[in-house]
Design a protein around this motif. Structure first.
Motif, PDB file in Angstrom:
ATOM      1  N   LEU A 188       0.831  -1.205   0.000  1.00 53.66           N
ATOM      2  CA  LEU A 188       0.000   0.000   0.000  1.00 53.66           C
ATOM      3  C   LEU A 188       0.868   1.260   0.000  1.00 53.66           C
ATOM      4  O   LEU A 188       0.564   2.252  -0.683  1.00 53.66           O
ATOM      5  CB  LEU A 188      -0.930  -0.010   1.212  1.00 53.66           C
ATOM      6  CG  LEU A 188      -1.989  -1.112   1.275  1.00 53.66           C
ATOM      7  CD1 LEU A 188      -2.852  -0.952   2.520  1.00 53.66           C
ATOM      8  CD2 LEU A 188      -2.865  -1.112   0.014  1.00 53.66           C
ATOM      9  N   ALA A 189       1.957   1.201   0.787  1.00 48.50           N
ATOM     10  CA  ALA A 189       2.842   2.371   0.856  1.00 48.50           C
ATOM     11  C   ALA A 189       3.586   2.588  -0.456  1.00 48.50           C
ATOM     12  O   ALA A 189       4.013   3.714  -0.751  1.00 48.50           O
ATOM     13  CB  ALA A 189       3.841   2.195   1.996  1.00 48.50           C
ATOM     14  N   ALA A 190       3.754   1.501  -1.237  1.00 51.36           N
ATOM     15  CA  ALA A 190       4.520   1.601  -2.491  1.00 51.36           C
ATOM     16  C   ALA A 190       3.661   1.974  -3.685  1.00 51.36           C
ATOM     17  O   ALA A 190       4.177   2.105  -4.807  1.00 51.36           O
ATOM     18  CB  ALA A 190       5.239   0.276  -2.762  1.00 51.36           C
ATOM     19  N   ARG A 191       2.345   2.158  -3.481  1.00 54.47           N
ATOM     20  CA  ARG A 191       1.463   2.408  -4.628  1.00 54.47           C
ATOM     21  C   ARG A 191       1.847   3.643  -5.417  1.00 54.47           C
ATOM     22  O   ARG A 191       1.688   3.683  -6.643  1.00 54.47           O
ATOM     23  CB  ARG A 191       0.011   2.517  -4.150  1.00 54.47           C
ATOM     24  CG  ARG A 191      -0.646   1.187  -3.834  1.00 54.47           C
ATOM     25  CD  ARG A 191      -2.071   1.362  -3.398  1.00 54.47           C
ATOM     26  NE  ARG A 191      -2.176   2.193  -2.200  1.00 54.47           N
ATOM     27  CZ  ARG A 191      -3.311   2.436  -1.551  1.00 54.47           C
ATOM     28  NH1 ARG A 191      -4.449   1.921  -2.000  1.00 54.47           N
ATOM     29  NH2 ARG A 191      -3.325   3.198  -0.475  1.00 54.47           N
ATOM     30  N   HIS A 192       2.363   4.675  -4.712  1.00 54.51           N
ATOM     31  CA  HIS A 192       2.691   5.908  -5.430  1.00 54.51           C
ATOM     32  C   HIS A 192       3.903   5.735  -6.329  1.00 54.51           C
ATOM     33  O   HIS A 192       4.213   6.620  -7.143  1.00 54.51           O
ATOM     34  CB  HIS A 192       2.930   7.051  -4.428  1.00 54.51           C
ATOM     35  CG  HIS A 192       4.203   6.913  -3.637  1.00 54.51           C
ATOM     36  ND1 HIS A 192       4.343   6.007  -2.612  1.00 54.51           N
ATOM     37  CD2 HIS A 192       5.391   7.573  -3.745  1.00 54.51           C
ATOM     38  CE1 HIS A 192       5.557   6.112  -2.102  1.00 54.51           C
ATOM     39  NE2 HIS A 192       6.208   7.058  -2.764  1.00 54.51           N
ATOM     40  N   ALA A 223      -1.651  -4.063  -9.356  1.00 56.57           N
ATOM     41  CA  ALA A 223      -2.617  -5.162  -9.387  1.00 56.57           C
ATOM     42  C   ALA A 223      -1.908  -6.505  -9.368  1.00 56.57           C
ATOM     43  O   ALA A 223      -2.366  -7.467  -8.723  1.00 56.57           O
ATOM     44  CB  ALA A 223      -3.506  -5.037 -10.617  1.00 56.57           C
ATOM     45  N   ALA A 224      -0.772  -6.604 -10.056  1.00 64.26           N
ATOM     46  CA  ALA A 224      -0.039  -7.873 -10.116  1.00 64.26           C
ATOM     47  C   ALA A 224       0.519  -8.267  -8.753  1.00 64.26           C
ATOM     48  O   ALA A 224       0.421  -9.433  -8.335  1.00 64.26           O
ATOM     49  CB  ALA A 224       1.080  -7.771 -11.154  1.00 64.26           C
ATOM     50  N   VAL A 225       1.107  -7.303  -8.049  1.00 66.61           N
ATOM     51  CA  VAL A 225       1.694  -7.653  -6.753  1.00 66.61           C
ATOM     52  C   VAL A 225       0.607  -7.968  -5.726  1.00 66.61           C
ATOM     53  O   VAL A 225       0.788  -8.831  -4.857  1.00 66.61           O
ATOM     54  CB  VAL A 225       2.625  -6.526  -6.241  1.00 66.61           C
ATOM     55  CG1 VAL A 225       3.847  -6.386  -7.139  1.00 66.61           C
ATOM     56  CG2 VAL A 225       1.894  -5.209  -6.110  1.00 66.61           C
ATOM     57  N   LEU A 226      -0.541  -7.305  -5.801  1.00 66.49           N
ATOM     58  CA  LEU A 226      -1.646  -7.637  -4.900  1.00 66.49           C
ATOM     59  C   LEU A 226      -2.192  -9.027  -5.186  1.00 66.49           C
ATOM     60  O   LEU A 226      -2.516  -9.787  -4.265  1.00 66.49           O
ATOM     61  CB  LEU A 226      -2.758  -6.594  -5.041  1.00 66.49           C
ATOM     62  CG  LEU A 226      -2.669  -5.361  -4.135  1.00 66.49           C
ATOM     63  CD1 LEU A 226      -3.753  -4.360  -4.507  1.00 66.49           C
ATOM     64  CD2 LEU A 226      -2.776  -5.738  -2.666  1.00 66.49           C
ATOM     65  N   ALA A 227      -2.281  -9.383  -6.464  1.00 72.96           N
ATOM     66  CA  ALA A 227      -2.767 -10.714  -6.819  1.00 72.96           C
ATOM     67  C   ALA A 227      -1.812 -11.791  -6.312  1.00 72.96           C
ATOM     68  O   ALA A 227      -2.246 -12.848  -5.825  1.00 72.96           O
ATOM     69  CB  ALA A 227      -2.942 -10.817  -8.333  1.00 72.96           C
ATOM     70  N   GLN A 245       4.210   2.884  -8.236  1.00 68.04           N
ATOM     71  CA  GLN A 245       3.871   1.838  -9.193  1.00 68.04           C
ATOM     72  C   GLN A 245       2.748   2.297 -10.125  1.00 68.04           C
ATOM     73  O   GLN A 245       1.930   3.150  -9.778  1.00 68.04           O
ATOM     74  CB  GLN A 245       3.413   0.562  -8.467  1.00 68.04           C
ATOM     75  CG  GLN A 245       4.441  -0.026  -7.514  1.00 68.04           C
ATOM     76  CD  GLN A 245       3.830  -1.100  -6.628  1.00 68.04           C
ATOM     77  OE1 GLN A 245       2.632  -1.078  -6.337  1.00 68.04           O
ATOM     78  NE2 GLN A 245       4.661  -2.035  -6.195  1.00 68.04           N
ATOM     79  N   GLY A 246       2.706   1.688 -11.284  1.00 62.74           N
ATOM     80  CA  GLY A 246       1.584   1.876 -12.176  1.00 62.74           C
ATOM     81  C   GLY A 246       0.448   0.946 -11.788  1.00 62.74           C
ATOM     82  O   GLY A 246       0.639  -0.001 -11.013  1.00 62.74           O
ATOM     83  N   PRO A 247      -0.770   1.169 -12.302  1.00 65.56           N
ATOM     84  CA  PRO A 247      -1.929   0.348 -11.939  1.00 65.56           C
ATOM     85  C   PRO A 247      -1.723  -1.137 -12.224  1.00 65.56           C
ATOM     86  O   PRO A 247      -2.114  -1.995 -11.427  1.00 65.56           O
ATOM     87  CB  PRO A 247      -3.065   0.932 -12.784  1.00 65.56           C
ATOM     88  CG  PRO A 247      -2.626   2.325 -13.099  1.00 65.56           C
ATOM     89  CD  PRO A 247      -1.142   2.280 -13.213  1.00 65.56           C
ATOM     90  N   ARG A 248      -1.103  -1.457 -13.360  1.00 63.43           N
ATOM     91  CA  ARG A 248      -0.942  -2.865 -13.716  1.00 63.43           C
ATOM     92  C   ARG A 248       0.031  -3.562 -12.760  1.00 63.43           C
ATOM     93  O   ARG A 248      -0.215  -4.688 -12.312  1.00 63.43           O
ATOM     94  CB  ARG A 248      -0.437  -2.975 -15.146  1.00 63.43           C
ATOM     95  CG  ARG A 248      -0.315  -4.412 -15.637  1.00 63.43           C
ATOM     96  CD  ARG A 248      -0.056  -4.458 -17.122  1.00 63.43           C
ATOM     97  NE  ARG A 248      -1.171  -3.877 -17.865  1.00 63.43           N
ATOM     98  CZ  ARG A 248      -1.204  -3.755 -19.190  1.00 63.43           C
ATOM     99  NH1 ARG A 248      -0.176  -4.164 -19.921  1.00 63.43           N
ATOM    100  NH2 ARG A 248      -2.250  -3.220 -19.793  1.00 63.43           N
ATOM    101  N   GLU A 249       1.126  -2.883 -12.445  1.00 59.97           N
ATOM    102  CA  GLU A 249       2.102  -3.467 -11.517  1.00 59.97           C
ATOM    103  C   GLU A 249       1.498  -3.647 -10.132  1.00 59.97           C
ATOM    104  O   GLU A 249       1.686  -4.672  -9.474  1.00 59.97           O
ATOM    105  CB  GLU A 249       3.348  -2.585 -11.431  1.00 59.97           C
ATOM    106  CG  GLU A 249       4.434  -3.158 -10.521  1.00 59.97           C
ATOM    107  CD  GLU A 249       5.623  -2.220 -10.385  1.00 59.97           C
ATOM    108  OE1 GLU A 249       6.575  -2.587  -9.669  1.00 59.97           O
ATOM    109  OE2 GLU A 249       5.591  -1.126 -10.995  1.00 59.97           O
TER     110      GLU A 249
END
Length: 711
Positions: A666-670, A678-682, A672-676
């Motif tokens: 969550l802290a790293a979201r800023h 989503a991939a790490v959350l999955a 990352q791009g949306p696709r990246e």
């Protein structure tokens, strides 16, 4: 056929001969043990050297023309008459206090007054305790001296059956006179908060129950006791010790405890005795890690090198090993020494083990100890690791004990597995153990009930809260029926029931249960008992979950004040309450103050606990709060560092590691791009599902976040 018959006859004769030989050898061994016990037996009135029974010698003062007394004049303690009365009544008498509170001296003097015409037998932890119990069972008018009684409670030690054998016939007037350090005694009551009511410790608790309420001896002397010192006209040692009674106990000063501690700390300086100080540090940590027998040089010498290197190694100009051992074993003013030499090695002076503020035990020390101890010692090391929240060490220790057939080690291994973040595997191990106990002991046996409690606890930790609450609902009724509403085991079940209801979301019912529980628990255990203090902490947490933040803050603040008074500021439970207080401050909206409190707490935790699950939790929450204040880069840095340490300490699949990984993502979201993202959350969702199951709260939280970030 004749040949076959002859062969069979020969086999039978050989077996009979072997059986007769074994029987004869057994009788000879029993007789030898009996002769050895008889040689150690003497009349109480003839025992004139209390040091031989474990009384610490006193530091001597230099007075011209006056011989230094290794044992000063006895000053009656406030509990003296009570101990005399209990000894005359017979049975099990237990005295509990700090290492140099004067327990053994009080027991010795009271025994000489109460039963001078009794025989005295000094028991030893390493001897055949079954043979001892049989010998005592055949004696009349006998005192069994059991100094450092915790050493008799280890795996393979004294049992309730042995105690009953020694005390079963009151006309024989047998006294079991035992003493025990307070911290060791407390382990048998406080442990249930971390490992519930594990049956591995039931045997020790049941033995201690035979002593009834112990005689508790304070380290600091009362004004009345200090006043009695003034009546001892010809003993300068006592009077000098009494002058320091505002800071130390009189017996503590007489045993040179504070002076020994100062010598140890000073010895770390260059050109003093740094190697000797390192030897003492290694021996002290061996005892803290659960090894209470002397440490041989084959372990002590290589282990002390690690402590010496951590302090500077060659820069300190350490003395030769021979000189270091001579310094560490030299008595201070004729009193105790830092290391007590023994035929088997060296034992750290017990005063040093309980000193506040000792550094965290290095991981390398645990590794070195486990590689050197016997399977039975490994069992004790495992429980010390449980106490100190070293789950991976506990698992390794219990696994060693389990593979070598140490009793109850399989159960302890299951408990350690659950504590190490693998609750469902622990449940899978506990269920057949429960079935075994149910078949062998019956459904209402305390051990069977305890197993049900442990299964419920680990189901809750796996996120299967509804199952856990349903199990505890039935278990609470069964324990009330079998043990009573106010039995300690029933109280623990009621506390767990309330906690799991809160986690399940039924906060009002959880609060009501805690409100009903606390008066009962306080009445049974007393207001200062560790379990009562922890239940009050849980009450504060529950108040916070109801939204009554100000009430929760008041409750937790009061608990913290009492814990600092009763347990001390450095106790892990006190540090834990400071953690809860900081989270409540954050919930009240004052994030900066919460961050300040967590940073202060973290410094104390790292000094006292080292790399520890609670230290990692504080760092995790600190990273989360930094993120909430908008310090995204700082939050990401903190959480990334915590994640690396979580993976090293707990393992990649531990729930706390996965939770840190989620907040780090969550802290790293800023960044990352949306696709990246989503991939790490999955990927995290799949790891949570595999490690924790589909219904665990963290799995559901990650799944919801992954769904929200999807296309």
């Amino acid at each position: 056929m004749v040949a076959v018959a002859a062969a069979v006859t020969g086999v039978v004769v050989d077996e009979a001969r072997a059986a007769l030989l074994a029987h004869r050898q057994h009788r000879q061994a029993v007789a030898a043990r009996g002769r050895e016990l008889a040689a150690r037996t003497q009349w109480v009135r003839d025992v004139v050297d209390p040091i031989s029974l474990g009384v610490h010698p006193a530091a001597s003062l230099r007075h011209p023309g006056r011989r230094a007394e290794r044992v000063p004049a006895f000053v009656e303690r406030d509990r003296f008459d009570d101990v005399v009365r209990r000894i005359r009544q017979g049975g099990f008498v237990l005295i509990v206090g700090a290492s140099t509170a004067g327990k053994s001296r009080l027991a010795y003097e009271a025994m000489r007054v109460a039963v001078p015409d009794f025989l005295l037998l000094q028991a030893r932890p390493a001897e055949d305790l079954q043979a001892l119990s049989l010998a005592v069972g055949a004696a009349r008018r006998c005192v069994v001296w059991l100094d450092e009684f915790d050493q008799f409670l280890r795996a393979g030690g004294i049992t309730v059956e042995m105690v009953n054998t020694m005390l079963s016939r009151p006309e024989r007037q047998v006294v079991l006179l035992a003493s025990m350090r307070s911290k060791e005694y407390d382990r048998y009551s406080a442990r249930q908060r971390d490992v519930t009511d594990a049956a591995t410790w039931r045997a020790g608790r049941e033995v201690l129950l035979h002593a009834g309420e112990p005689v508790e001896l304070d380290r600091l002397w009362s004004p009345q006791e200090i006043g009695r010192v003034q009546g001892v006209d010809r003993d300068p040692q006592l009077k000098a010790a009494a002058q320091a009674s505002d800071r130390f106990g009189v017996a503590e000063v007489l045993a040179a405890g504070p002076e020994l501690h100062n010598d140890w700390m000073h010895a770390w300086q260059a050109n003093e005795h740094p190697r000797g100080a390192a030897l003492v540090a290694a021996a002290v940590d061996c005892r803290r890690m659960g090894l209470h027998r002397p440490v041989g040089t084959s372990l002590l010498v290589p282990m002390h090198e690690m402590y010496l290197a951590a302090r500077g190694g060659a820069v300190l100009r350490p003395e030769p090993l021979e000189d270091a051992l001579a310094w560490a074993t030299a008595p201070v003013q004729g009193a105790s020494s830092l290391l007590l030499p023994d035929r088997e090695g060296y034992l750290a002076f017990d005063y040093l083990i309980d000193l506040p503020g000792l550094s965290a035990i290095p991981e390398s020390s645990w590794d070195a100890l486990l590689a050197a101890v016997t399977p039975q010692d490994a069992f004790d090391v495992g429980w010390a690791a449980v106490d100190l929240m070293r789950p991976s060490v506990a698992m390794a220790a219990f696994d060693t004990a389990r593979r070598h057939g140490v009793p109850d080690a399989d159960y302890a291994h299951a408990i350690a597995l659950g504590n190490a973040g693998q609750p469902l595997p622990a449940v899978r191990l506990l269920r057949p153990l429960h079935q075994q106990r149910d078949a062998q002991l019956g459904p209402d046996h305390p051990d069977t009930l305890a197993t049900r409690h442990d299964i419920a606890r680990y189901l809750a930790e796996a996120g299967r809260l509804s199952e856990a609450v349903a199990l505890l609902d039935r278990l609470t009724l069964d324990r009330q029926r079998v043990l009573g509403l106010r039995h300690t085991a029933t109280l623990v079940t009621r506390s767990s029931q309330a906690r799991f209801l809160r986690e399940l979301g039924d906060v009002p019912q959880a609060l009501r249960l805690f409100q009903e529980l606390l008066p009962d628990m306080t009445a049974v255990l007393g207001p200062d008992h560790v379990d009562v203090l922890l239940a009050r902490q849980e009450m504060g947490r529950t108040l916070g979950h109801t939204g009554r933040t100000s009430d929760a803050l008041a409750c937790i603040t009061e608990v913290l004040k009492d814990q600092e008074s009763v347990l001390g500021a450095a106790h892990p439970h006190t540090l834990s309450t400071r953690f809860e207080l900081a989270l409540l401050v954050a919930r009240s909206g004052d994030l900066r103050e919460a961050i300040h409190q967590l940073q202060a707490l973290l410094g104390d935790q790292e000094r006292i606990l080292g790399l520890h699950s609670r230290t990692l939790s504080t760092r995790h929450q600190l990273g989360r709060l930094l993120g909430q204040t908008g310090e995204s880069d700082n939050a990401l840095e903190v959480l990334s560092e915590v994640l690396r340490d979580q993976e090293r300490f707990h393992g990649a699949s531990h729930p706390r590691t996965l939770a840190t990984r989620y907040d780090q993502l969550l802290a790293a979201r800023h960044t990352q791009g949306p696709r990246e993202a989503a991939a790490v959350l999955a990927a995290l969702q799949e790891d949570c599902r595999r490690a924790l199951g589909n219904t665990h709260p963290l799995t559901l939280t990650v799944a919801a976040a992954a769904g929200a970030s999807g296309p």
